[in-house]
Design a protein around this motif. Structure first.
Motif, PDB file in Angstrom:
ATOM      1  N   ALA A 371      66.685 -19.317   5.648  1.00 54.03           N
ATOM      2  CA  ALA A 371      66.422 -18.034   6.055  1.00 54.03           C
ATOM      3  C   ALA A 371      66.722 -16.938   4.905  1.00 54.03           C
ATOM      4  O   ALA A 371      65.590 -16.014   4.696  1.00 54.03           O
ATOM      5  N   SER A 372      67.662 -16.884   4.142  1.00 52.86           N
ATOM      6  CA  SER A 372      67.969 -15.903   3.151  1.00 52.86           C
ATOM      7  C   SER A 372      66.966 -16.229   2.228  1.00 52.86           C
ATOM      8  O   SER A 372      66.657 -15.139   1.447  1.00 52.86           O
ATOM      9  N   PHE A 373      66.442 -17.441   1.909  1.00 53.73           N
ATOM     10  CA  PHE A 373      65.465 -17.530   0.938  1.00 53.73           C
ATOM     11  C   PHE A 373      64.394 -16.818   1.039  1.00 53.73           C
ATOM     12  O   PHE A 373      63.715 -16.439  -0.017  1.00 53.73           O
ATOM     13  N   ARG A 374      63.988 -16.788   2.436  1.00 53.97           N
ATOM     14  CA  ARG A 374      62.572 -16.075   2.823  1.00 53.97           C
ATOM     15  C   ARG A 374      63.143 -14.570   2.701  1.00 53.97           C
ATOM     16  O   ARG A 374      62.118 -13.732   2.414  1.00 53.97           O
ATOM     17  N   PHE A 375      63.935 -14.083   3.376  1.00 59.21           N
ATOM     18  CA  PHE A 375      64.189 -12.761   3.541  1.00 59.21           C
ATOM     19  C   PHE A 375      64.448 -11.850   2.446  1.00 59.21           C
ATOM     20  O   PHE A 375      64.052 -10.805   2.069  1.00 59.21           O
ATOM     21  N   GLU A 376      65.037 -12.413   1.261  1.00 59.74           N
ATOM     22  CA  GLU A 376      65.211 -11.799   0.038  1.00 59.74           C
ATOM     23  C   GLU A 376      64.154 -11.721  -0.964  1.00 59.74           C
ATOM     24  O   GLU A 376      64.095 -11.071  -1.732  1.00 59.74           O
ATOM     25  N   ARG A 377      63.073 -12.585  -0.656  1.00 64.19           N
ATOM     26  CA  ARG A 377      62.041 -12.701  -1.138  1.00 64.19           C
ATOM     27  C   ARG A 377      60.627 -11.514  -0.396  1.00 64.19           C
ATOM     28  O   ARG A 377      59.811 -11.240  -1.176  1.00 64.19           O
ATOM     29  N   GLY A 378      60.951 -11.304   0.781  1.00 65.27           N
ATOM     30  CA  GLY A 378      60.087 -10.393   1.487  1.00 65.27           C
ATOM     31  C   GLY A 378      59.305 -11.177   2.461  1.00 65.27           C
ATOM     32  O   GLY A 378      58.387 -11.770   1.858  1.00 65.27           O
ATOM     33  N   ILE A 379      59.494 -11.042   3.614  1.00 66.31           N
ATOM     34  CA  ILE A 379      58.553 -11.698   4.471  1.00 66.31           C
ATOM     35  C   ILE A 379      57.420 -10.846   5.142  1.00 66.31           C
ATOM     36  O   ILE A 379      57.541  -9.458   4.735  1.00 66.31           O
ATOM     37  N   ASP A 380      56.565 -11.251   5.971  1.00 64.14           N
ATOM     38  CA  ASP A 380      55.631 -10.238   6.720  1.00 64.14           C
ATOM     39  C   ASP A 380      56.122  -9.419   7.871  1.00 64.14           C
ATOM     40  O   ASP A 380      56.430 -10.038   8.808  1.00 64.14           O
ATOM     41  N   PRO A 381      56.382  -8.170   7.773  1.00 64.96           N
ATOM     42  CA  PRO A 381      57.085  -7.390   8.687  1.00 64.96           C
ATOM     43  C   PRO A 381      56.226  -7.372  10.004  1.00 64.96           C
ATOM     44  O   PRO A 381      56.740  -6.956  11.073  1.00 64.96           O
ATOM     45  N   ASN A 382      54.922  -7.693   9.860  1.00 61.58           N
ATOM     46  CA  ASN A 382      54.030  -7.557  11.062  1.00 61.58           C
ATOM     47  C   ASN A 382      53.945  -8.686  12.057  1.00 61.58           C
ATOM     48  O   ASN A 382      53.378  -8.779  12.903  1.00 61.58           O
ATOM     49  N   ILE A 383      54.744  -9.846  11.723  1.00 61.91           N
ATOM     50  CA  ILE A 383      54.533 -11.206  12.578  1.00 61.91           C
ATOM     51  C   ILE A 383      55.984 -11.141  13.257  1.00 61.91           C
ATOM     52  O   ILE A 383      56.175 -12.185  13.988  1.00 61.91           O
ATOM     53  N   THR A 384      56.759 -10.205  13.066  1.00 55.81           N
ATOM     54  CA  THR A 384      58.048 -10.319  13.942  1.00 55.81           C
ATOM     55  C   THR A 384      57.788 -10.697  15.379  1.00 55.81           C
ATOM     56  O   THR A 384      58.430 -11.542  15.899  1.00 55.81           O
ATOM     57  N   GLU A 385      57.125  -9.732  15.965  1.00 52.81           N
ATOM     58  CA  GLU A 385      56.738 -10.174  17.607  1.00 52.81           C
ATOM     59  C   GLU A 385      55.992 -11.265  17.839  1.00 52.81           C
ATOM     60  O   GLU A 385      56.410 -12.121  18.478  1.00 52.81           O
ATOM     61  N   TYR A 386      54.881 -11.589  17.026  1.00 52.60           N
ATOM     62  CA  TYR A 386      54.204 -12.721  17.231  1.00 52.60           C
ATOM     63  C   TYR A 386      54.894 -14.074  17.022  1.00 52.60           C
ATOM     64  O   TYR A 386      54.755 -15.028  17.872  1.00 52.60           O
ATOM     65  N   ALA A 387      55.519 -14.067  16.066  1.00 55.37           N
ATOM     66  CA  ALA A 387      56.517 -15.465  15.892  1.00 55.37           C
ATOM     67  C   ALA A 387      57.541 -15.480  16.836  1.00 55.37           C
ATOM     68  O   ALA A 387      57.994 -16.559  17.303  1.00 55.37           O
ATOM     69  N   LEU A 388      58.250 -14.265  17.444  1.00 52.09           N
ATOM     70  CA  LEU A 388      59.251 -14.384  18.500  1.00 52.09           C
ATOM     71  C   LEU A 388      58.286 -15.205  19.784  1.00 52.09           C
ATOM     72  O   LEU A 388      58.836 -15.959  20.441  1.00 52.09           O
ATOM     73  N   LYS A 389      57.120 -14.554  20.171  1.00 51.95           N
ATOM     74  CA  LYS A 389      56.398 -15.112  21.200  1.00 51.95           C
ATOM     75  C   LYS A 389      56.077 -16.637  20.959  1.00 51.95           C
ATOM     76  O   LYS A 389      56.253 -17.425  21.990  1.00 51.95           O
ATOM     77  N   ARG A 390      55.623 -17.007  19.613  1.00 51.60           N
ATOM     78  CA  ARG A 390      55.494 -18.331  19.399  1.00 51.60           C
ATOM     79  C   ARG A 390      56.606 -19.244  19.759  1.00 51.60           C
ATOM     80  O   ARG A 390      56.435 -20.402  20.366  1.00 51.60           O
TER      81      ARG A 390
END
Length: 808
Positions: A371-390
């Motif tokens: 998780a930190s590996f991805r967060f600290e490099r910058g993830i897509d802020p616009n898939i937050t809800e989509y990933a949650l539903k998935r």
């Protein structure tokens, strides 16, 4: 980063060989470092067939064994001795045939052979599920469906999956490629450029729905700068158990160990879409409230690895209604609120956290998670809800349950896409070639970069926010070029360059010294310029205030730039000593770094390390231990090779030595050498003596490098060697004898050597005996006895007159 090819094909129906796909991914900047074949079950059940037990009788010589005949689809049934308590006639079972290799849970293999068991022949083995890797039970053999035909390959019955996994060396800027979906998105763009257009398939979440609103959680984000977006939802009536085989196979293929269906789904979505998720046991979240905030420095928190940590005042935490910490946001969960086998309801979190905040927290606590590996490099802020539903859909599929709240999505300030203008002129200049404008537009479209405006000079573009590394015009050009293909850019075969005259080549001198040291048995080392800050405490000459500190150190061991090459060299020494290398000779060209009030300073050094035996152990070599004089001899030969002579020797002021000297030329210090203090060696666990030489390389270059090597033909006429045994006073040195000899005979005397020294009770007090040899040679004719005797007489008289020598 590991990418499963089978998983990748869920998003892109590509039918290429893995090697071809790997080549394209590498060309696109997702460098494939290797491709590994992975099996869901080791051996893929090769040699395992379906068998029908025809008869089963008691073994005549063993109470716990049965003798069976089994139809395995061959011409004749085979006899198999079986020790399972549940074996019986009429069963359908898996059979390992002769020659089959089975693997235990540790990966060790054993081969099925024809044999006799207590006097009865056995032609195979009826297997339990743990023996095939299909489970952990060993209570008895597996009993299969009777509808299966004898002789059917077990691999077909159990749907064994083979996969090819790419090991991708992901660079820090490619945050968009940190998932299977992101990799497929990039691969699609590359395939379009090669003339293959495929649809990018994204998982559907259209069937997501809220069943009821019986478990509502309040969510409060107190620090929206550190948590720009935070979303969550509750799921009730779930059953925590093992994940289905297909999820386990996907996770195992990329090196993850399945835990349970809830945790596995969060990991699955993380590697599928690149969005980290976290599941909290809803019954452990006090007050049915989630608060995203920081806590006072020193607050204690126990993470999932059962380690109690002290929080920093800038660590972003996920807290419950009592403001008690439950999770280090984006880094690691807490032991108190995690999902367990008794969990029946969860609060599922999906968020976008500030990359800088996550990176600092992860470094402070020395935690490096997926998780930190991805967060600290910058993830897509616009898939937050989509990933949650998935994730919710997958959890309901594998764990049952129902969605028991609306999705809470706190996103007060939307992160905007980047606006960039691309100039065609600048693009052509940087690339060095003209790419067709339509090709450029197609590449941009394949990368989800929208063209807003078009002019004769360029295009206005909108870059999606998930491409955090594409913010400038140069970044856009790089994106176009990597998809277009660096190999497709034509370049001139003509090379234009200018040659500058250099009277003195530093690199050439380094090579001369390196070659000489290598010829003397040395190995060159290259140590990290970053080191521990505590090393300066080992010498009073080094000061903490002179440390050049890193703003964001990778670890405490790499916190500062080194002030001395000694300590990194000692790390190499102990590394080799621990591996039983007993003849150590190292050298390193490197820099030291200091911060002074006047500014920063870099100085280049050459260091030598000698420890243990002079040569590697061998039957025909007498072993000698390296000592101070051995190192001094090596240093002297180096200085001679560089044309530096008449150096002055003085006691060293460097406090890292227990015994040492400094060699100088005038007021210019060239090298410190000596024996490293035992107290310093002890800090590194070194028990043997270490010899160290530290050349100030910049000073060496100032005064050296001007010597030349002269090559001459072999003389045509023979040389003559004569010896003297001289009785001289103790204070007389060989150097005096040497100089006097060449003063007496400059033309025919070629060499003077000291080959023996005697000091003993047979000589009078204050005297010593030197055995000196003299090599005489005339390059134009052969010397006769009369000439030789005359020269030797002249030498004898010179020694008698100047140093009071007596010929013994």
């Amino acid at each position: 980063m590991k990418i499963s090819y089978n998983w990748l094909k869920q998003f892109l129906k590509v039918d290429w060989e893995a090697e071809k796909t790997g080549e394209l991914l590498t060309d696109l900047g997702l460098e494939v470092e290797g491709i590994e074949t992975v099996e869901s079950i080791k051996g893929s059940l090769e040699g395992i067939v379906i068998g029908k037990v025809l008869t089963c009788v008691q073994h005549p010589n063993a109470d716990r064994l049965k003798v069976t005949t089994v139809d395995i689809g061959a011409e004749e049934p085979v006899q198999i001795v079986c020790g399972a308590p549940n074996v019986d006639a009429g069963q359908t079972v898996p059979v390992a045939t002769i020659g089959t290799t089975l693997y235990d849970d540790k990966g060790k293999d054993f081969k099925i052979k024809k044999g006799k068991i207590r006097g009865e022949e056995s032609f195979g083995m009826i297997c339990a599920e743990d023996e095939l890797g299909l489970g952990s039970s060993h209570d008895g053999i597996m009993i299969l469906d009777n509808d299966l035909e004898a002789g059917t390959a077990a691999a077909k019955v159990f749907n064994i999956e083979k996969d090819e996994v790419f090991e991708i060396g992901l660079t820090p800027n490619r945050a968009d490629g940190m998932s299977h979906y992101g990799t497929a998105r990039d691969l699609r763009a590359g395939m379009i450029q090669q003339g293959t257009k495929l649809e990018l398939i994204s998982p559907s979440v259209s069937d997501f729905h809220v069943d009821d609103r019986t478990l509502k959680f309040d969510v409060v984000v107190e620090d929206s700068e550190k948590a720009p977006r935070y979303a969550g939802v509750t799921i009730s009536n779930i059953e925590v158990k093992d994940s289905p085989t297909w999820i386990q196979n996907r996770l195992k293929a990329i090196g993850l160990t399945p835990i349970n269906n809830i945790v596995d789904v969060t990991n699955y979505v993380l590697h599928e879409l690149g969005q980290p998720l976290h599941a909290f046991d809803a019954n452990k979240v006090k007050g049915n409230k989630v608060i995203v905030k920081t806590l006072p420095a020193g607050t204690k928190f126990t993470t999932l690895d059962e380690v109690e940590r002290e929080l920093h005042e800038e660590d972003l935490m996920i807290c419950n209604g009592n403001e008690e910490p439950m999770c280090i946001a984006g880094v690691f969960g807490g032991i108190e609120s995690g999902v367990s086998s008794s969990t029946t309801s969860i609060f599922l979190e999906s968020a976008y956290f500030n990359p800088v905040s996550i990176r600092k927290t992860a470094k402070r606590h020395a935690l490096n998670t997926d998780a930190s590996f991805r967060f600290e490099r910058g993830i897509d802020p616009n898939i937050t809800e989509y990933a949650l539903k998935r994730a919710v859909n997958l959890i309901i599929e594998v764990a049952g349950g129902k969605v028991s709240s609306e999705i809470v999505d706190l996103y007060p300030t939307k992160i905007s896409d980047f606006e960039v203008f691309l100039s065609y002129e600048k693009m052509d200049r940087l690339i060095g070639a003209v790419i067709p404008r339509e090709t450029v537009k197609n590449i941009l479209a394949s990368l989800d970069i929208k063209v807003n405006s078009v002019t004769d000079g360029g295009v206005g573009l909108t870059v999606p926010s998930y491409r955090v590394d594409v913010t400038r015009e140069a970044d856009i050009i790089e994106e176009i070029l990597r998809v277009y293909g660096y190999n497709n850019v034509e370049f001139s075969h003509k090379l234009n360059t200018s040659i500058s005259f250099s009277e003195f080549d530093d690199v050439k001198i380094e090579n001369v010294v390196s070659n000489q040291l290598v010829s003397q048995g040395f190995n060159e080392t290259m140590a990290n310029s970053l080191t521990k800050s505590d090393y300066v405490k080992l010498s009073e000459l080094l000061k903490e205030e002179h440390n050049v500190e890193m703003l964001n150190p990778l670890s405490n061991d790499l916190g500062v730039m080194r002030q001395s090459l000694l300590f990194s060299g000692l790390e190499s020494v102990i590394y080799n000593v621990n591996r039983k290398n007993n003849a150590l000779k190292f050298f390193e060209f490197g820099k030291t770094y200091h911060k002074f009030e006047s500014g920063y300073s870099e100085q280049k050094h050459l260091t030598l390390f000698v420890s243990g035996q002079r040569t590697k152990e061998s039957w025909n070599v007498t072993q000698k231990t390296s000592d101070f004089f051995y190192l001094k001899g090596i240093v002297s030969t180096l200085l001679d090779r560089l044309g530096i002579s008449n150096v002055k020797t003085s006691p060293t002021k460097n406090d890292v030595f227990s015994e040492g000297i400094t060699l100088s030329l005038g007021k210019i210090k060239l090298v410190d050498l000596g024996v490293v203090k035992r107290s310093i060696n002890k800090e590194f666990g070194i028990k043997q003596e270490v010899l160290f030489a530290d050349f100030n390389w910049e000073n060496v270059l100032k005064v050296g490098g001007k010597s030349t090597v002269k090559i001459s033909e072999l003389p045509k006429f023979p040389a003559v060697k004569r010896d003297f045994a001289l009785l001289i006073n103790e204070e007389v040195t060989f150097k005096e004898i040497y100089n006097l000899a060449f003063q007496a005979e400059k033309n025919l005397l070629k060499e003077v050597d000291l080959f023996d020294v005697y000091e003993g009770d047979k000589l009078e007090a204050g005297k010593k005996s030197y055995a000196v040899s003299f090599l005489l040679q005339d390059e134009n004719k052969t010397l006769n006895d009369k000439q030789i005797d005359k020269i030797m007489q002249k030498l004898q008289q010179t020694f008698e007159k100047n140093v009071g020598a007596i010929l013994r």
